[in-house]
Design an enzyme around this catalytic site. Sequence first.
Site, PDB file in Angstrom:
ATOM      1  N   ASP A  63      14.857  51.757  68.718  1.00  0.00           N
ATOM      2  CA  ASP A  63      13.890  51.158  68.885  1.00  0.00           C
ATOM      3  C   ASP A  63      14.013  50.619  70.549  1.00  0.00           C
ATOM      4  O   ASP A  63      14.976  51.302  71.298  1.00  0.00           O
ATOM      5  CB  ASP A  63      13.909  49.921  68.030  1.00  0.00           C
ATOM      6  CG  ASP A  63      14.760  48.821  68.347  1.00  0.00           C
ATOM      7  OD1 ASP A  63      15.539  49.072  69.287  1.00  0.00           O
ATOM      8  OD2 ASP A  63      14.603  47.680  67.699  1.00  0.00           O
ATOM      9  N   HIS A  64      13.038  49.961  71.148  1.00  0.00           N
ATOM     10  CA  HIS A  64      13.136  49.260  72.408  1.00  0.00           C
ATOM     11  C   HIS A  64      14.350  48.763  72.753  1.00  0.00           C
ATOM     12  O   HIS A  64      14.784  48.655  73.724  1.00  0.00           O
ATOM     13  CB  HIS A  64      11.823  48.343  72.725  1.00  0.00           C
ATOM     14  CG  HIS A  64      11.950  47.192  71.678  1.00  0.00           C
ATOM     15  ND1 HIS A  64      11.402  47.262  70.375  1.00  0.00           N
ATOM     16  CD2 HIS A  64      11.932  45.901  71.725  1.00  0.00           C
ATOM     17  CE1 HIS A  64      11.789  46.378  69.803  1.00  0.00           C
ATOM     18  NE2 HIS A  64      11.771  45.419  70.642  1.00  0.00           N
TER      19      HIS A  64
ATOM     20  N   CYS B  92      19.430  50.097  67.516  1.00  0.00           N
ATOM     21  CA  CYS B  92      18.743  49.238  67.870  1.00  0.00           C
ATOM     22  C   CYS B  92      19.537  48.052  68.754  1.00  0.00           C
ATOM     23  O   CYS B  92      20.620  48.317  69.289  1.00  0.00           O
ATOM     24  CB  CYS B  92      17.927  48.684  66.587  1.00  0.00           C
ATOM     25  SG  CYS B  92      19.125  47.757  65.388  1.00  0.00           S
TER      26      CYS B  92
ATOM     27  N   THR C  55      21.006  45.449  67.451  1.00  0.00           N
ATOM     28  CA  THR C  55      22.250  45.055  66.597  1.00  0.00           C
ATOM     29  C   THR C  55      22.811  46.337  65.842  1.00  0.00           C
ATOM     30  O   THR C  55      23.862  46.339  65.549  1.00  0.00           O
ATOM     31  CB  THR C  55      21.780  43.862  65.519  1.00  0.00           C
ATOM     32  OG1 THR C  55      20.940  44.565  64.699  1.00  0.00           O
ATOM     33  CG2 THR C  55      21.108  42.662  66.219  1.00  0.00           C
ATOM     34  N   GLY C  56      21.991  47.248  65.556  1.00  0.00           N
ATOM     35  CA  GLY C  56      22.545  48.299  64.788  1.00  0.00           C
ATOM     36  C   GLY C  56      22.090  48.108  63.125  1.00  0.00           C
ATOM     37  O   GLY C  56      22.188  48.727  62.482  1.00  0.00           O
TER      38      GLY C  56
ATOM     39  N   GLY D  15      19.284  46.340  61.775  1.00  0.00           N
ATOM     40  CA  GLY D  15      17.888  46.849  60.968  1.00  0.00           C
ATOM     41  C   GLY D  15      17.755  48.327  60.958  1.00  0.00           C
ATOM     42  O   GLY D  15      17.233  48.848  59.915  1.00  0.00           O
TER      43      GLY D  15
ATOM     44  N   HIS E  37      35.998  58.532  54.821  1.00  0.00           N
ATOM     45  CA  HIS E  37      36.002  57.886  53.496  1.00  0.00           C
ATOM     46  C   HIS E  37      34.669  57.951  52.844  1.00  0.00           C
ATOM     47  O   HIS E  37      34.309  58.122  51.535  1.00  0.00           O
ATOM     48  CB  HIS E  37      36.423  56.641  53.248  1.00  0.00           C
ATOM     49  CG  HIS E  37      37.857  56.420  53.288  1.00  0.00           C
ATOM     50  ND1 HIS E  37      38.638  55.221  52.957  1.00  0.00           N
ATOM     51  CD2 HIS E  37      38.882  57.296  53.558  1.00  0.00           C
ATOM     52  CE1 HIS E  37      39.998  55.485  53.205  1.00  0.00           C
ATOM     53  NE2 HIS E  37      40.180  56.650  53.582  1.00  0.00           N
ATOM     54  N   ASN E  38      33.423  57.321  53.728  1.00  0.00           N
ATOM     55  CA  ASN E  38      32.042  57.535  53.131  1.00  0.00           C
ATOM     56  C   ASN E  38      31.268  58.607  53.330  1.00  0.00           C
ATOM     57  O   ASN E  38      30.181  58.629  52.896  1.00  0.00           O
ATOM     58  CB  ASN E  38      31.430  56.232  53.684  1.00  0.00           C
ATOM     59  CG  ASN E  38      32.251  54.847  53.987  1.00  0.00           C
ATOM     60  OD1 ASN E  38      32.520  54.168  54.641  1.00  0.00           O
ATOM     61  ND2 ASN E  38      32.851  54.602  52.705  1.00  0.00           N
TER      62      ASN E  38
ATOM     63  N   ARG F 256      39.178  61.675  45.845  1.00  0.00           N
ATOM     64  CA  ARG F 256      38.811  60.563  45.085  1.00  0.00           C
ATOM     65  C   ARG F 256      37.419  60.194  45.870  1.00  0.00           C
ATOM     66  O   ARG F 256      36.798  59.463  45.249  1.00  0.00           O
ATOM     67  CB  ARG F 256      39.771  59.400  45.245  1.00  0.00           C
ATOM     68  CG  ARG F 256      39.985  58.758  46.602  1.00  0.00           C
ATOM     69  CD  ARG F 256      41.317  57.879  46.298  1.00  0.00           C
ATOM     70  NE  ARG F 256      41.757  57.122  47.699  1.00  0.00           N
ATOM     71  CZ  ARG F 256      42.419  57.501  48.613  1.00  0.00           C
ATOM     72  NH1 ARG F 256      42.782  59.061  48.585  1.00  0.00           N
ATOM     73  NH2 ARG F 256      42.674  57.054  49.544  1.00  0.00           N
ATOM     74  N   HIS F 257      37.486  60.232  47.185  1.00  0.00           N
ATOM     75  CA  HIS F 257      36.150  59.694  47.953  1.00  0.00           C
ATOM     76  C   HIS F 257      35.014  60.223  47.465  1.00  0.00           C
ATOM     77  O   HIS F 257      33.924  59.706  47.479  1.00  0.00           O
ATOM     78  CB  HIS F 257      36.513  59.848  49.688  1.00  0.00           C
ATOM     79  CG  HIS F 257      37.599  59.068  49.902  1.00  0.00           C
ATOM     80  ND1 HIS F 257      37.753  57.625  49.853  1.00  0.00           N
ATOM     81  CD2 HIS F 257      38.924  59.317  50.309  1.00  0.00           C
ATOM     82  CE1 HIS F 257      38.681  57.369  50.115  1.00  0.00           C
ATOM     83  NE2 HIS F 257      39.637  58.243  50.568  1.00  0.00           N
TER      84      HIS F 257
ATOM     85  N   ARG G  42      33.451  58.909  44.744  1.00  0.00           N
ATOM     86  CA  ARG G  42      32.724  57.479  45.062  1.00  0.00           C
ATOM     87  C   ARG G  42      31.124  57.779  45.785  1.00  0.00           C
ATOM     88  O   ARG G  42      30.301  57.147  45.612  1.00  0.00           O
ATOM     89  CB  ARG G  42      33.706  56.712  46.141  1.00  0.00           C
ATOM     90  CG  ARG G  42      34.925  56.137  45.341  1.00  0.00           C
ATOM     91  CD  ARG G  42      36.017  55.579  46.163  1.00  0.00           C
ATOM     92  NE  ARG G  42      36.929  55.663  45.237  1.00  0.00           N
ATOM     93  CZ  ARG G  42      38.246  55.402  45.636  1.00  0.00           C
ATOM     94  NH1 ARG G  42      38.632  55.521  46.660  1.00  0.00           N
ATOM     95  NH2 ARG G  42      39.380  55.098  44.729  1.00  0.00           N
TER      96      ARG G  42
HETATM   97  C1  RB5 Z   1      14.013  44.114  68.074  1.00  0.00           C
HETATM   98  O1  RB5 Z   1      13.916  42.806  68.504  1.00  0.00           O
HETATM   99  C2  RB5 Z   1      15.419  43.880  66.925  1.00  0.00           C
HETATM  100  O2  RB5 Z   1      15.154  43.032  65.967  1.00  0.00           O
HETATM  101  C3  RB5 Z   1      16.017  45.165  66.529  1.00  0.00           C
HETATM  102  O3  RB5 Z   1      16.248  46.071  67.758  1.00  0.00           O
HETATM  103  C4  RB5 Z   1      17.109  45.225  65.716  1.00  0.00           C
HETATM  104  O4  RB5 Z   1      18.253  44.586  66.180  1.00  0.00           O
HETATM  105  C5  RB5 Z   1      16.824  44.897  64.218  1.00  0.00           C
HETATM  106  O5  RB5 Z   1      18.111  44.893  63.376  1.00  0.00           O
END
Ligand code: RB5
Length: 150
Positions: free
Chosen positions: A8-9, A65, A67-68, A70, A98-99, A132-133, A136
């Site tokens: 995203d932006h 994004c 935070t990663g 969302g 593992h995943n 085993r993974h 799961r």
């Molecule tokens: C955008 O503002 C922010 O919410 C998005 O980039 C992301 O971090 C959401 O989890």
Amino acid sequence: MKIAVSADHGAFDLKESVKKHLEEKGIEYHDFGCFSKESVDYPRYAYYAASAVARKEYDFGIILCTTGLGVSMAANKVKGIRAAVCTNEMLARMTRSHNNANVICMGQNVVSKELANKLIDIFLSTEFEGGRHQRRIDLLTDIENGKELD
Ligand code: RB5
């Protein structure tokens, strides 16, 4: 190996840096957007890349994004996707071994460009251990298919 990339932006700059890294490594990718820093809705861009991975048009996804978080939530709603937010080398390694993760998610405000490149290198070069993974992973698929676990 073909990679689906999106952001995203909030991670536009990180996406541009990741693309440069993939180009330097000679790894084929497709950029599913977004294509500017104008505000967009992250679920769309997570969906575009994740659904292409789920259709097996790409081997892995790199979805970004601020935070990663969302984008990982959105990607994990696509059937067949196992997306993991990675913030350190151990997570990048273990979510493959593992995943059997097929999407790595990272946050532009969480990892540096250098760390993101390092985590991508680890993620793309670590094999799933199976054994085993696999059992799961099969349970994850059961949950995804609405089965009740005993
Ligand atoms: C955008 O503002 C922010 O919410 C998005 O980039 C992301 O971090 C959401 O989890």
